[in-house]
Enzyme design. Structure first.
Site, PDB file in Angstrom:
ATOM      1  N   ARG A  47      33.159  15.617  34.064  1.00  0.00           N
ATOM      2  CA  ARG A  47      34.502  15.079  33.912  1.00  0.00           C
ATOM      3  C   ARG A  47      34.764  14.818  32.425  1.00  0.00           C
ATOM      4  NH1 ARG A  47      33.025  10.993  31.991  1.00  0.00           N
ATOM      5  NH2 ARG A  47      35.112  10.458  31.354  1.00  0.00           N
ATOM      6  N   ALA A  49      38.244  15.533  29.727  1.00  0.00           N
ATOM      7  CA  ALA A  49      38.987  16.757  29.437  1.00  0.00           C
ATOM      8  C   ALA A  49      38.179  17.778  28.633  1.00  0.00           C
ATOM      9  CB  ALA A  49      40.301  16.402  28.738  1.00  0.00           C
ATOM     10  N   ARG A  91      41.392  20.975  38.705  1.00  0.00           N
ATOM     11  CA  ARG A  91      42.123  19.725  38.461  1.00  0.00           C
ATOM     12  C   ARG A  91      43.391  20.079  37.690  1.00  0.00           C
ATOM     13  NH1 ARG A  91      38.729  14.897  36.360  1.00  0.00           N
ATOM     14  NH2 ARG A  91      40.550  13.799  37.169  1.00  0.00           N
ATOM     15  N   GLN A 199      34.838   4.671  35.868  1.00  0.00           N
ATOM     16  CA  GLN A 199      34.206   5.423  34.778  1.00  0.00           C
ATOM     17  C   GLN A 199      33.789   4.507  33.622  1.00  0.00           C
ATOM     18  OE1 GLN A 199      37.052   6.302  36.277  1.00  0.00           O
ATOM     19  NE2 GLN A 199      37.159   8.499  36.629  1.00  0.00           N
ATOM     20  N   ASP A 240      44.113  13.476  28.279  1.00  0.00           N
ATOM     21  CA  ASP A 240      43.950  14.683  29.086  1.00  0.00           C
ATOM     22  C   ASP A 240      44.960  15.748  28.708  1.00  0.00           C
ATOM     23  OD1 ASP A 240      42.664  12.441  30.764  1.00  0.00           O
ATOM     24  OD2 ASP A 240      41.931  14.308  31.643  1.00  0.00           O
ATOM     25  N   ASN A 250      46.762  10.342  30.314  1.00  0.00           N
ATOM     26  CA  ASN A 250      45.349   9.958  30.297  1.00  0.00           C
ATOM     27  C   ASN A 250      45.086   9.164  31.580  1.00  0.00           C
ATOM     28  OD1 ASN A 250      42.744   9.828  28.998  1.00  0.00           O
ATOM     29  ND2 ASN A 250      43.147   7.690  28.538  1.00  0.00           N
ATOM     30  N   LYS A 251      43.851   8.774  31.770  1.00  0.00           N
ATOM     31  CA  LYS A 251      43.442   8.056  32.990  1.00  0.00           C
ATOM     32  C   LYS A 251      44.422   6.943  33.348  1.00  0.00           C
ATOM     33  CE  LYS A 251      40.544   8.807  34.897  1.00  0.00           C
ATOM     34  NZ  LYS A 251      40.723   9.802  35.987  1.00  0.00           N
TER      35      LYS A 251
END
Lengths: 360, 360
Positions: A47, A49, A91, A199, A240, A250-251
């Site tokens: 995981r 990017a 993804r 994460q 990302d 992003n997350k």
């Protein structure tokens, strides 16, 4: 300092650290075919990017490994394009995945003009290794620019994992921390645990601890208090996908951190290689946001923690508007507003187009 | 509509819903002595500022149940004060706990002047039951004021659990939702899961689902996105202690929600009975914040999710500055800025001092 090898090529296969097993177990998992790589990306075994870009490039190599030596270059090209598109779908949000696949396809087309099948395979493998090596150098370079940018800062907040384990080695958001440590400066890092998949708790806390960097873990909803108490002087995250105007996917939770940083007058930085910028995407509105399964929230810890059949909202990413971002830290330098102009300069120059285009 | 009985007196003992077992199990637990009540409060089996006030009052009754009929009123008073102080220490932040204990002590002193031991016990039991009954009426009243306040709103965001299970019945933040439902209006509630202990996922989602109210569960770090997408028109939370100037201590993460609401120009409401205001506390700086064990974050759900020995920041509450709060919803009406004046009016009038002092 101990930095882990997130992904590497070994003995005609790919070896990844299975990040779904962290922090309990440091498991190296071997991947031998394109299907397995697709699932490793989709299930977040690999995981981050940049790392999934490298994984996709290696996945392209795996997908043609058994192509017969006497076959036609045209057929190999078609096979590679088909498998590349398959991997790119694993993804939807990270642009590096598509970017790496497109780069492999382009190289395949070049090689198809004049090479034997064996030479095509070799050339494509060299391209994937180049993507990995460039990522290592990019991380180092982001780290150098970031360490200078953060020279007055001793404590930072980060969200999710944009560390070494999200890339080939140095990471993006954490690269300045690693480079600073090499230079003798020790940051303290407040790590959001980053629900639902944790994460921050599982990966960021793990890799910083392995590297001997002081890390303090907290729940996402404690970030505002940490800022109000003056425990951090800046926030830095990865990305990302970054639109042409600077809007950044992003997350999930990143947008909230950016708003909290603004409310506390703290700088909010996004660290990412220039390959994360997507000039085909004018604003954040064009970035597709992956929604994931309810179970990540309702039974994420191996135990059901919400009533059966409850409705759930579970976007995997959010988009932080450009105006909340103080600067981007790229391998080519620090990119400051007005982003619509500066991003075009840093990305428009071509991916390897001449080192640090922007002076801090 | 099904509303659960959070806490009640039955057969010389106290029956609580063990909230650490939700949502998997609706377990009624009997509590027979003051030690058991102390642990039930400390371990969050009974939780929510109003509910632990009731629990402490009942705990006071349990603590004198075996006092001999031929003993002296003075000795009973000393015993009750000692056990009351013990219960008040079970958790440091919620003012209702101390408030309920002080009320029981005061009533004991009154009764000691002229009553037999049996009459003192009976009088104290009646006082504890009165605290519970007043809490029921207060919840209903908060609900009525809140439902009017939210008449233009159809979807709200809440954090933690300030619902029926935090009180005797209606709750505080969720009381307007229940009262509106009785009136035929159905709210949609976005519930933050509320790490680390997931009161939103385990309790808010559970009680709203039981009551047939649409609830959508999400991680705390998704609140900013829900607001940005216009999915909610207001945020409403409970409170553990409100200072004289309006600064409000509530579950960790509340301050962040308030900042996000401001950034999205959404009203941010705090619903609480007037007993939650602490005029002895001029500002939020005077409110003690409980810090809890690292394990709540690192292995909250029976599974370790962070590396061993990682440093952790785990405050159980935060303080939301008064300027981020649009209004308080109390049993006496809606309290608007300037809070330093309006809070004095609503609380200064005495706890039972005459219904709705403030007109909306």
């Amino acid at each position: 300092m101990k930095r882990l090898k997130t992904i590497d090529w070994a003995d005609d296969g790919v070896v990844i650290i299975d990040q779904t097993r962290l922090p309990g177990e440091l498991l190296y998992r071997r991947i031998d075919d394109v299907e397995a790589m697709f699932h490793a990306i989709r299930e977040l075994r690999v995981r981050g990017a940049p790392a999934i870009g490298i994984a996709a490039a290696f996945g392209c190599c795996l997908s043609i490994a058994d192509f017969p030596e006497h076959g036609s270059a045209h057929d190999l090209l078609i096979l590679l394009e088909k498998n590349g598109d398959f991997l790119a779908d694993a993804r939807p949000t990270a642009v590096n995945l598509v970017w790496a696949v497109n780069r492999m396809k382009k190289r395949a087309r070049e090689l198809a003009r004049s090479s034997t099948i064996a030479a095509m395979k070799q050339g494509l493998h060299a391209e994937a290794v180049a993507i990995l090596e460039e990522d290592r150098r990019m991380g180092r370079s982001i780290g150098e620019h970031g360490a200078r940018l953060l020279s007055d800062v001793s404590s930072i907040l980060t969200h999710c994992n944009a560390g070494g384990l999200a890339t080939a080695e140095y990471g993006t958001a954490l690269a300045p921390v690693y480079v600073a440590a090499e230079q003798g400066k020790v940051f303290t890092v407040y790590a959001d645990e980053t629900r639902p998949l944790l994460q921050g708790a599982r990966i960021t806390a793990f890799e910083l601890q392995q590297a001997g960097i002081p890390v303090i873990l907290m729940c996402d909803n404690m970030a505002a208090t940490v800022m109000a108490q003056g425990k951090v002087q800046a926030a830095i995250v990865g990305a990302d996908r970054i639109a042409a105007n600077g809007d950044t996917a992003n997350k999930i939770g990143t947008y909230g951190v950016a708003l909290l940083a603004k409310a506390h007058r703290l700088p909010f930085y996004v660290a990412a290689p220039s390959s994360t910028f997507d000039l085909n995407c004018p604003t954040g509105k064009g970035i597709p946001i992956e929604e994931r399964e309810a179970e990540e929230i309702t039974c994420g810890f191996g135990k059901r923690t919400a009533p059966d059949n409850v409705a759930v909202f579970n976007p995997a990413f959010d988009v932080t508007p450009a105006e909340l971002i103080s600067a981007f830290v790229t391998e080519r330098g620090v990119v400051r507003p007005p982003f619509t102009e500066t991003i075009k300069k840093v990305v428009g120059g071509g991916r390897d187009g001449g080192g640090s285009l922007l002076i801090r």
